[in-house]
Enzyme design. Structure first.
Site, PDB file in Angstrom:
ATOM      1  N   LYS A 288       0.848  -1.187   0.000  1.00 54.16           N
ATOM      2  CA  LYS A 288       0.000   0.000   0.000  1.00 54.16           C
ATOM      3  C   LYS A 288       0.887   1.242   0.000  1.00 54.16           C
ATOM      4  O   LYS A 288       1.777   1.383   0.847  1.00 54.16           O
ATOM      5  CB  LYS A 288      -0.922  -0.009   1.221  1.00 54.16           C
ATOM      6  CG  LYS A 288      -2.064   0.992   1.146  1.00 54.16           C
ATOM      7  CD  LYS A 288      -3.092   0.751   2.235  1.00 54.16           C
ATOM      8  CE  LYS A 288      -4.252   1.726   2.120  1.00 54.16           C
ATOM      9  NZ  LYS A 288      -5.296   1.500   3.126  1.00 54.16           N
ATOM     10  N   GLU A 376     -18.919  -5.312  10.130  1.00 57.29           N
ATOM     11  CA  GLU A 376     -19.791  -4.526  11.001  1.00 57.29           C
ATOM     12  C   GLU A 376     -20.834  -5.384  11.716  1.00 57.29           C
ATOM     13  O   GLU A 376     -21.130  -5.152  12.896  1.00 57.29           O
ATOM     14  CB  GLU A 376     -20.481  -3.429  10.180  1.00 57.29           C
ATOM     15  CG  GLU A 376     -19.551  -2.328   9.697  1.00 57.29           C
ATOM     16  CD  GLU A 376     -18.814  -2.686   8.420  1.00 57.29           C
ATOM     17  OE1 GLU A 376     -17.980  -1.877   7.966  1.00 57.29           O
ATOM     18  OE2 GLU A 376     -19.069  -3.783   7.856  1.00 57.29           O
ATOM     19  N   ARG A 404     -25.015  -2.084   7.320  1.00 62.62           N
ATOM     20  CA  ARG A 404     -24.725  -3.494   7.057  1.00 62.62           C
ATOM     21  C   ARG A 404     -24.981  -4.361   8.289  1.00 62.62           C
ATOM     22  O   ARG A 404     -24.936  -5.589   8.207  1.00 62.62           O
ATOM     23  CB  ARG A 404     -23.262  -3.620   6.612  1.00 62.62           C
ATOM     24  CG  ARG A 404     -22.982  -2.967   5.270  1.00 62.62           C
ATOM     25  CD  ARG A 404     -21.623  -2.267   5.219  1.00 62.62           C
ATOM     26  NE  ARG A 404     -20.510  -3.129   5.466  1.00 62.62           N
ATOM     27  CZ  ARG A 404     -19.781  -3.740   4.516  1.00 62.62           C
ATOM     28  NH1 ARG A 404     -20.102  -3.598   3.241  1.00 62.62           N
ATOM     29  NH2 ARG A 404     -18.758  -4.491   4.822  1.00 62.62           N
TER      30      ARG A 404
END
Length: 642
Positions: A288, A376, A404
């Protein structure tokens, strides 16, 4: 910015232009594309590190596959800036995330190269499988479908549901696992550790591929035999290596892991496997922030760094002296204070410890904070399990992502009224991340659920008091919603005091018209009333549930005109709750509701979007003046809010 300074990139308007180049030219394309992203994001902030990490993969995908007829489904969309630049949007990329500019994440509403809605994690495999099935049924036998999943999204439950269905549904899709060991903060969980250790020989995969081609050409490898051979092969390999490959255990061909930054090798791999029958997964290791040293060294900060000097890597930070703190900072510091006083308090976050400031408690009390990854629903049910057996969880989820976990909130918290404090960060309009990230629906969605207490603080001090109140005994499931960004009080570290549940407050007396607000919008209402100079009353409801019935009774008796103001969906929100109460108690005032309209709000600054939605200070003041002066304007104002 000079768009012609890059020799190869300047020649690429669409992927068809990219495919005219030789493979040997691709490393230079990657270098130029990476620099273009850095130059653009340095002056127009956005998601940097993720896009830098997939430059080679992005180039390779559009080089090998015939996009847009072939489908590339991006997960989350943080990593799609290179994709946007290569698909006809380079000249407009300077407008990324700006009001009226190109979308912050891939969207089919913007480009045929964007195949599905992006913004929330873990949906790519399911969506791509749907497209693969549609290709078969709609007679597109040559269409390839690719799902690109990474940035921690493989920890989400939907990804596993998709994988399970991929293994049992006829398809030829390719899943690319962009494995950078990160989400926004460092990725966590057993799956992430498993992926780091997973290894398969490149030579082994080449031999296996060639053998399968030979068997198929000889007519020995029909579909049933292929599946049987795959299962036998996987069993032999697991016995030899003493390691079970989870993907091959689901009859998904696995290749990797490989270096995701070797663009020529990635092209070779994609060409090798693109026409293989059956589902397959290519595992690529990436970094990343690759190619920009500051981002490589601190990928969390450089996930979305704001403006910076591209040459030096120096971030351009705002002057925070004498400014109110962010609500997130107040939450993090207050949570630690409360946890020091209450040993039952634990923290739970789905991959957002830095964003929500739970990293403050995590640093001080690492054994009492749980980052569960991008999951979540699990975060909510996990919190419920801890609450059931004596702990006091503070579960912090961004409002848009809490959507969600809706069933988990109902089934795993509310039915038993478990003592979980659900802190909904980023409630209301969030700005440049657009419709997938606006916290528009939490009030309308949650207020119908029994047992919930739902509150919104007007400022930082009230956030502290509500957090303190929520962790006191017998408070049950307690929801606190607050917005992204700064509050209003520089001096915010007030002492803890309990706020009576379900009690609002009168902020000013008035005549004829009462304005009811909830949350930090109370400050905007105060400013709007001052601008009108009218003797208008103002009440801060503070609690959406339970409603303060004494306050509403007072309003109903004393005012025949009511204006409600909220930073949430107008349909079904706080204003609707007030209307319902008035109707149930046989009051018939003229009511105007200001809130978010019945369509998805685009991206832009919060100020631009409030003005667009008619909930900025000027719009509130205009509504106050019209409603105060004329009974007949109520319908007109409400129609404008549609």
């Amino acid at each position: 910015m000079d768009k012609k300074k890059f020799g190869l990139l300047s020649q690429i308007q669409y992927p068809s232009d990219l495919r005219r180049l030789s493979v040997d030219q691709l490393p230079e394309v990657c270098r130029e594309l990476r620099q273009d992203i850095i130059d653009e994001v340095s002056v127009n902030p956005g998601h940097l590190a993720s896009s830098l990490g997939v430059v080679e993969l992005t180039v390779a995908l559009h080089y090998v596959f015939n996009t847009p007829d072939d489908r590339i489904v991006w997960d989350v969309g943080h990593q799609a800036y290179g994709h946007k630049i290569l698909t006809g949007r380079r000249d407009r990329f300077c407008t990324n995330r700006q009001f009226g500019g190109i979308f912050p994440f891939p969207s089919p509403l913007e480009s045929e190269y964007d195949t599905f809605t992006c913004g929330h994690a873990s949906n790519s495999i399911s969506a791509a499988l749907g497209m693969a099935v549609a290709a078969r049924m709609e007679k597109h036998p040559n269409r390839h479908v690719v799902a690109v999943i990474g940035d921690g999204a493989m920890s989400g439950g939907l990804a596993f549901e998709g994988l399970n269905n991929v293994s049992s549904t006829p398809n030829d899709m390719l899943i690319i696992l962009n494995d950078n060991d990160m989400s926004i903060d460092r990725a966590v969980g057993g799956m992430e550790k498993y992926l780091l250790n997973l290894d398969t020989s490149d030579t082994y995969n080449r031999l296996r591929f060639k053998a399968s081609e030979w068997l198929h050409a000889k007519g020995y490898l029909n579909d049933d035999r292929r599946k049987g051979l795959i299962r036998l092969n996987n069993a032999i390999k697991s016995a030899i290596s003493h390691q079970q490959n989870i993907f091959e255990g689901m009859n998904i061909r696995y290749f990797g892991p490989f270096d995701g930054h070797d663009v020529k090798n990635v092209v070779r791999l994609l060409r090798q496997i693109k026409d293989m029958k059956g589902p397959k997964l290519l595992h690529l290791h990436t970094v990343k922030g690759k190619g920009y040293k500051p981002a490589e060294q601190n990928a969390t900060v450089w996930h979305a760094p704001g403006k910076f000097d591209a040459a030096t890597g120096q971030r351009i930070l705002e002057d925070n002296d004498n400014m109110p703190p962010k609500f997130q900072e107040v939450f993090g510091k207050t949570l630690l204070e409360l946890a020091e006083q209450n040993p039952r308090i634990v923290g739970v976050t789905p991959a957002m410890p830095t964003g929500c400031s739970m990293n403050i408690m995590m640093k001080a009390m690492p054994d009492r904070v749980f980052d569960v990854g991008i999951a979540e629903g699990h975060a909510v049910t996990f919190s419920g399990g801890m609450a059931k057996d004596g702990l006091q969880p503070f579960c912090n989820i961004y409002s848009a992502f809490a959507q969600r976990a809706y069933d988990n909130i109902i089934h795993d918290l509310a039915i038993l009224n478990l003592p979980v404090v659900l802190c909904l960060d980023r409630a209301g309009l969030v700005g440049k991340d657009g419709p997938t990230h606006h916290g528009a629906f939490d009030m309308a969605a949650l207020r119908c659920i029994p047992n919930l207490t739902i509150a919104s603080p007007m400022d930082e001090c009230e956030l502290r008091q509500l957090m303190y109140t929520a962790q006191l005994p017998d408070k049950g499931t307690f929801v606190i919603r607050y917005p992204r960004g700064r509050g209003h009080r520089v001096e915010w570290q007030c002492s803890f005091e309990e706020i009576p549940v379900g009690k609002g407050r009168k902020l000013r007396d008035g005549q004829r018209l009462a304005v009811l607000s909830i949350g930090p919008f109370g400050y905007d209402v105060e400013q709007a009333i001052d601008e009108t100079g009218l003797p208008v009353a103002h009440y801060d409801l503070r609690f959406l549930k339970p409603l303060d019935e004494e306050l509403l009774e007072e309003v109903a008796h004393n005012y025949d005109r009511i204006l409600t103001v909220e930073d949430g969906a107008r349909k079904g929100g706080m204003g609707s709750a007030v209307l319902e109460w008035m109707a149930d108690h046989h009051y018939h005032p003229s009511v105007v509701r200001l809130g978010l309209p019945d369509h998805f709000v685009p991206h832009g600054t919060v100020e631009e979007l409030r003005r667009l939605c008619g909930i900025d200070t000027e719009s509130i003041a205009k509504a106050i003046s019209q409603l105060y002066a004329n009974d007949d304007t109520a319908v007109d104002i409400n129609q404008h809010q549609q």
